[in-house]
Design a protein around this motif. Structure first.
Motif, short mmCIF file in Angstrom:
data_model
loop_
_atom_site.label_atom_id
_atom_site.label_comp_id
_atom_site.label_asym_id
_atom_site.label_seq_id
_atom_site.Cartn_x
_atom_site.Cartn_y
_atom_site.Cartn_z
N VAL A 251 -38.84 -6.69 43.47
CA VAL A 251 -38.60 -6.23 44.65
C VAL A 251 -39.51 -6.34 45.65
CG1 VAL A 251 -37.58 -4.28 46.29
CG2 VAL A 251 -37.01 -4.31 43.89
N MET A 252 -40.65 -5.91 45.43
CA MET A 252 -41.82 -6.16 46.39
C MET A 252 -42.32 -7.85 46.56
SD MET A 252 -44.50 -3.11 45.91
CE MET A 252 -44.78 -3.24 43.96
N THR A 253 -41.88 -8.44 45.62
CA THR A 253 -42.12 -10.15 45.71
C THR A 253 -41.19 -10.54 46.78
OG1 THR A 253 -43.20 -10.17 43.53
CG2 THR A 253 -42.35 -12.28 44.27
N ALA A 254 -39.65 -10.13 46.64
CA ALA A 254 -38.95 -10.52 47.50
C ALA A 254 -39.18 -10.23 49.02
CB ALA A 254 -37.41 -9.92 47.05
N ALA A 255 -39.80 -8.80 49.07
CA ALA A 255 -40.25 -8.38 50.65
C ALA A 255 -41.20 -9.38 51.01
CB ALA A 255 -40.38 -6.89 50.31
#
Length: 367
Positions: A251-255
């Motif tokens: 999720v954080m990589t997508a952000a």
């Protein structure tokens, strides 16, 4: 040229503003006590200067140049509003006018700057000046907007000071601001307050609830793309703290990609800081160091808050490896000094938690 047939505190205040004098300087120019001028300003049309003072005010206005007369007439027209009868007097209705709104908005911009520098005392004094001066029921829509914005900023102040829950907390202020923005029908501001309330929920330890709120807000069209990306990043931070680190990393990589697409370098750097902590928690120290090095080399460090957060994350990663543990303690020690200097209570608690966790893990390994 303007003339006044009968002075009240209202006209006296308009003259002071037109002359661009402080209450003290105005009183000195007239040869009066500061308390007298303060009384005029508090009671406005509800008080009348004595006859001899009326003559002094006549003289002050008469000696003023054309520019002062123009400002005096402008201020007086802005301050004059609907009148109501109080006994034998006609008293102007309470509430700010255009010139006060402008000052209020300017002060709120100053609060934003003060909070970015963690100058809490100055920010609090500016907010108290206005929130203590007006009550919401006496304000029109513009005044309510400023009132709600000030209340939201008070929430930011309390959040940064670590006062999360309770009657004088960030949660209380955010909820109050949200209610006013809902009344005004400004959905973007309401959604931003929902995001702030989710942050408070995370800070209070309710990680699963916070993660669900963030997930909802990450696809909420009321928010800007940047705020939606932040919500997505914070889904990851909440889940990482809750032990779900692999999903949190995705999720954080997508952000992080969102921030890159939006050309938001500071948010992009913070995302790498969060990714470093997630990889540390998963035991992948190589990737943790990689991400924290990116954050340290790319992020803005003007804000004491961000310096402390970055140092705390760096120290946390370093403490996870026996070979760098001493360096980790040094980094955290510096972070504690900065946090204590600026009154960052929540960050101090977080650093103490990091130290306690590290000591506990060291003790287990030694057994």
């Amino acid at each position: 040229m303007a003339t006044v047939h009968h002075w009240t505190g209202l006209e006296a205040k308009a003259l002071r503003l037109a002359l661009r004098l402080s209450v003290r300087a105005f009183a000195q120019q007239l040869g009066l006590a500061i308390a007298t001028v303060s009384k005029w300003e508090s009671k406005l049309a509800g008080t009348e200067p004595r006859p001899d003072t009326q003559a002094i005010l006549d003289t002050a206005l008469g000696r003023a140049d054309a520019a002062v007369h123009l400002r005096f007439e402008t201020f007086l027209s802005e301050m004059a509003g609907p009148v109501r009868n109080v006994g034998r007097h006609h008293v102007t209705a309470s509430g700010p006018r255009a010139w006060e709104y402008e000052s209020w908005a300017d002060d709120l911009d100053r609060v934003v700057i003060a909070l970015s520098r963690q100058n809490f005392a100055f920010a609090d004094s500016l907010l108290t000046r206005w929130l203590g001066r007006f009550r919401a029921p006496e304000l029109d829509e513009k005044g309510l907007y400023l009132f709600a914005r000030a209340t939201a900023l008070l929430g930011d102040l309390k959040r940064d000071q670590g006062v999360v829950l309770g009657p004088l907390s960030a949660q209380h202020s955010y909820a109050g601001a949200r209610a006013v923005f809902t009344r005004l029908g400004i959905p973007r501001r309401v959604a931003q307050l929902d995001l702030s309330l989710a942050v408070v929920t995370e800070m209070s330890g309710r990680l699963e609830v916070a993660a669900r709120s963030y997930e909802t807000l990450a696809v909420d069209d009321r928010l800007s793309r940047r705020d939606r990306a932040r919500a997505r990043l914070w889904v990851g931070t909440a889940l990482s703290k809750d032990g779900r680190r692999d999903y949190a990393t995705r999720v954080m990589t997508a952000a992080t990609r969102d921030f890159e697409d939006l050309t938001e370098p500071d948010d992009w750097s913070v995302a790498h800081q969060k990714l470093a902590l997630a990889r540390r928690g998963a035991g992948d120290l190589t990737q943790a160091l990689h991400h924290i090095d990116i954050a340290r080399s790319s992020g803005a460090t003007d804000s004491p808050m961000q310096r402390v957060r970055l140092a705390a994350a760096h120290g946390h990663v370093l403490l996870s490896d026996a070979a760098t543990r001493d360096d980790g303690h040094l980094v955290l020690g510096h972070a504690v000094e900065v946090a204590a200097q600026y009154g960052l209570v929540h960050q101090l608690r977080s650093i103490e938690g990091i130290k306690a966790m590290s000591e506990g893990q060291t003790g287990l390994r030694q057994r």
